[in-house]
Design an enzyme around this catalytic site. Sequence first.
Site, PDB file in Angstrom:
ATOM      1  N   SER A   1       2.162   4.262   2.822  1.00  0.00           N
ATOM      2  CA  SER A   1       0.695   4.321   2.722  1.00  0.00           C
ATOM      3  C   SER A   1       0.190   3.007   2.167  1.00  0.00           C
ATOM      4  CB  SER A   1       0.292   5.458   1.765  1.00  0.00           C
ATOM      5  OG  SER A   1       0.437   5.018   0.412  1.00  0.00           O
ATOM      6  N   ASP A   2      -1.125   2.806   2.251  1.00  0.00           N
ATOM      7  CA  ASP A   2      -1.686   1.693   1.510  1.00  0.00           C
ATOM      8  C   ASP A   2      -1.944   2.208   0.089  1.00  0.00           C
ATOM      9  OD1 ASP A   2      -3.899  -0.984   2.590  1.00  0.00           O
ATOM     10  OD2 ASP A   2      -2.757  -0.701   0.746  1.00  0.00           O
ATOM     11  N   TYR A   3      -2.430   1.325  -0.746  1.00  0.00           N
ATOM     12  CA  TYR A   3      -2.563   1.570  -2.185  1.00  0.00           C
ATOM     13  C   TYR A   3      -3.429   2.818  -2.456  1.00  0.00           C
ATOM     14  CZ  TYR A   3      -2.958  -0.160  -7.042  1.00  0.00           C
ATOM     15  OH  TYR A   3      -2.893  -0.336  -8.399  1.00  0.00           O
ATOM     16  N   SER A   4      -2.814   3.914  -2.822  1.00  0.00           N
ATOM     17  CA  SER A   4      -3.454   5.214  -3.125  1.00  0.00           C
ATOM     18  C   SER A   4      -4.212   5.789  -1.934  1.00  0.00           C
ATOM     19  CB  SER A   4      -4.376   5.115  -4.360  1.00  0.00           C
ATOM     20  OG  SER A   4      -5.526   4.340  -4.085  1.00  0.00           O
ATOM     21  N   SER A   5      -3.852   5.337  -0.720  1.00  0.00           N
ATOM     22  CA  SER A   5      -4.602   5.824   0.444  1.00  0.00           C
ATOM     23  C   SER A   5      -4.275   7.281   0.754  1.00  0.00           C
ATOM     24  CB  SER A   5      -4.333   4.955   1.677  1.00  0.00           C
ATOM     25  OG  SER A   5      -2.995   5.062   2.106  1.00  0.00           O
TER      26      SER A   5
END
Length: 741
Positions: A258-262
């Site tokens: 995932s992207d950062y906390s996505s």
Amino acid sequence: MKETKLAELMQQMTTEEKIGQLTQIKGDAFFSHQPNTGPKTHDLVLTESQLWQVGSLLNVAGYQKVKQMQDAYLAHSRLSIPLLFMGDVIHGYQTVFPIPLLQGCSWNPELVAKCAYISALESGYAGIQVNFSPMVDLVRDSRWGRVLEATGGEDPYLASLYGASMVEAYHQAGMACCAKHFIAYGAVESGMDYQFVDISRRELFSYYLPPFQSCIQAGVDLVMTAFTTFEGIPCTVHPWLLNALLRQKLDFQGILISDYSSLVETIAHGYSSSSKEAAFYGISSTLDIEMMSDCYLSSLSFLFDSGFVNKKLLDESVWRILSLKNRLGLFENPYGLANEEKEKHFILSAENLKTARLFSSESFVLLENKHHLLPLTSQSKIALIGPYADNQGISGAWSIYNEKNQNTVTIKQAFLERNLDFLYAKGSSVLPEEEINFILSMEGNSPISPSPSSTLQEMQQEAIEVANQSDVIVLALGEHYKQSGEGASRSMIDLPSIQLDLLRLLSSLGKPIVVLLFSGRPLALKEVVPYLDALLWVGFPGTEGGHAIGDVLFGDVNPSGRLTMSFPQTTGQNPLYYNHYSTGRPADQHSPYRYTARFQDIPPKPFYPFGYGLSYAEFEYKALTLSKTTLSLDLEKNDSLTVSITVKNSSSIAGKETIQLYIQDCFASVVRPVKELKHFQKVYFAPDEEKKISFTVTLSDLMFWNQDLAYIVEPGEFKVFVGRNSEDTLEAKFVVSPMSN
Ligand code: GLC
């Protein structure tokens, strides 16, 4: 480790140990045990035992630090499964290369690859094992702050070429890498970061997917999901995107991160109603690693124990992660490429800096050179003025491992080394204090200390005095580097007004002005260009920026950069791209008519077009010929024709020219772009040298996705354009005939 042993190891793992492998947190929190704070949207607090369970760390670098962490982690790991260290080495580690958008303007994939290779070695020796690069998003709207990361700019062919070159270079260095952001993140509405994306599957296949296909074919190890949605579903948990398209159709067998906390942000999107649901959607879409949020840690056990999710999905994800660790040899050597001696001697080596200097000067784009003002002679009496004249902040966003820029060469330093006869004045700051302080406050940073006593008027006065004593003004202007990058979309992409004031003031002195433009994006320059005589776009040139600028200004290097992203007339002309559709009422630049596809208040063309750039040499194009004018549609034959053109360097200056070949499919079962880049050659010409340049056009160059999402070529009329940029070309026609000839 043999796969059989790896399988045995995995069988010994508990469910909690497996789930830990699926979580990535920021490295600095790991050791300090501080709650991991993500963006304002989400704080992440892990228990002590969870901290020791995670499978990878984000953005930790430095041999000592990485070794210390790895040792501590292994000491706590029951099965001695090593951590993976991942990071954003986007355009260099300590030796910072030009921003990727500028790198792509070199039209030199070998050079882009060489810099990726050096970046991988510098960061690898410092302990990074996986690089969150290449970013292969297609970009069409320069309001979006992340266009600076797009090596391929607005063209899918370039993005595919550069993406594959970078993957191969990272692998050559022994580093794993990650194509991002899957998918169509660059198509955010109005260029606003994280915003809604609404494009058709056919647009996706035609423009946004090819670079990912190219990276997957090159063997990219990870794909990172985008923050955004596609067809109303967050990409991070999108069943069709991740399962059907990426895993099945493209056969991607690597790690999905995932992207950062996505993942947890799918709640804010209004898609998941809880972390539990987010975890369910994520693991069901084969999302392997959750970066910087704890949906998996907090909910996967429950989902498996309660039978909502088949444990097979967990084992498949863990297997992909352990296989990457194994491929990198981490079970035998948990530090990967990390090497204290090499970290000391290879990072910022003279050789690396030399490559950086060459790469920066090869990427710069000469946009204006009225009356051949450039190159300057070293005898010129120069006034070096502007907020970027003596400024080390020229590495641009994502130079996160070298934020102090202490090695960065400024223009002033380069001038001093050349023993030039010049006077210096700052003239203005990059932005008014209140503006930069607002940006700093937005990212939780404290304001800059109040500027020295001199007021703006005094700075301007000093600039005028310095200019009056000189023959030529070199003016270093641009947007603040914090005005570009992630979370830096701008509603107006103009030069800061205090700098435009300075330019206007100096232009009233009647001296020739060379503007060096620093920016992470195309800016709207319609109000700027009338006041200058020469304009060199240097993007954010990196560690060797000052030296490279000197090399071009004084003619040691003949600029050969060509734009990979169109410069708009005004902000309002965004989104803007050369490979656009004709529409039923195409506007004619030469005869303005109200009822056509154009804005009333600006010309219907870019301010500077895709592929554009000037040289100190002069190139003439003539004698465009085709080896034949009919191609057979018989795919078995894979028929082809040769396109030739004669190019002459009619000047006494050697230089490199990028000859570009575009094709238009004039009539088809779906409307097709007015032109698409299909081939290019960057060629060196000696003074007065003439060369015949040839390209081979095949049926595969003519294929496209039709309304049924079949990849086909149709019979019909085609145009081929060959020239120095997407607007200045010679053209010829050919047909594709169903009759085999
Ligand atoms: C950021 C970026 C992504 C980067 C990741 C890790 O938010 O979107 O490109 O790789 O987080 O830093």
